[in-house]
Design a protein around this motif. Structure first.
Motif: not given
Length: 136
Positions: A7, A28, A31, A43, A45, A49, A52-53
């Motif tokens: 992150q 994106f 999350r 959050t 991303g 991926q 990954t955020g």
């Protein structure tokens, strides 16, 4: 040793505007969307991926920050000098057109930099610098 980027943090002062930019304009995934004492941490991303955020957080939420420091952070965010992130894409022109059509503030159109990278730059709704590099 196996270390990955999990992150990264970018400040946001308008959660709905941040969501519109990162979810609707950049595409994106959301999350997490966590509220606490009138503040929100979101959050997001890239869909491809999942580990990954970027955490969009309230600026200066740390209780140890003074009012003068909060003011400085707010001023730096407004100028776009407080935080930023570099992203990458295979089709820079397509990404640029989509983000520009989404109303983001353009800082730099796609350009070949003197150091060989072709990129462009925008500011997100909080003023954070978002650079997008073209993958070779």
């Amino acid at each position: 040793m196996d270390i990955t980027i999990h992150q990264s943090y970018l400040p946001q002062d308008d959660p709905e505007a941040a969501l519109a930019f990162y979810r609707d304009t950049l595409g994106f995934e959301v999350r997490q969307d966590v509220g606490y004492q009138g503040m929100r941490w979101i959050t997001v991303g890239p869909p491809n991926q999942p580990s990954t955020g970027i955490v969009l957080h309230p600026p200066a939420a740390d209780p140890g920050i003074t009012e003068d420091e909060r003011k400085t952070i707010t001023e730096m965010m407004a100028k776009g000098t407080y935080a930023g992130v570099n992203l990458a894409t295979k089709d820079l022109d397509e990404a640029f057109a989509k983000i520009q059509a989404g109303g983001a503030e353009v800082v730099q159109e796609p350009t070949v930099q003197p150091y060989g990278i072709r990129d462009c730059a925008f500011r997100d709704p909080a003023g954070n610098m978002i650079r997008i590099q073209e993958l070779r």
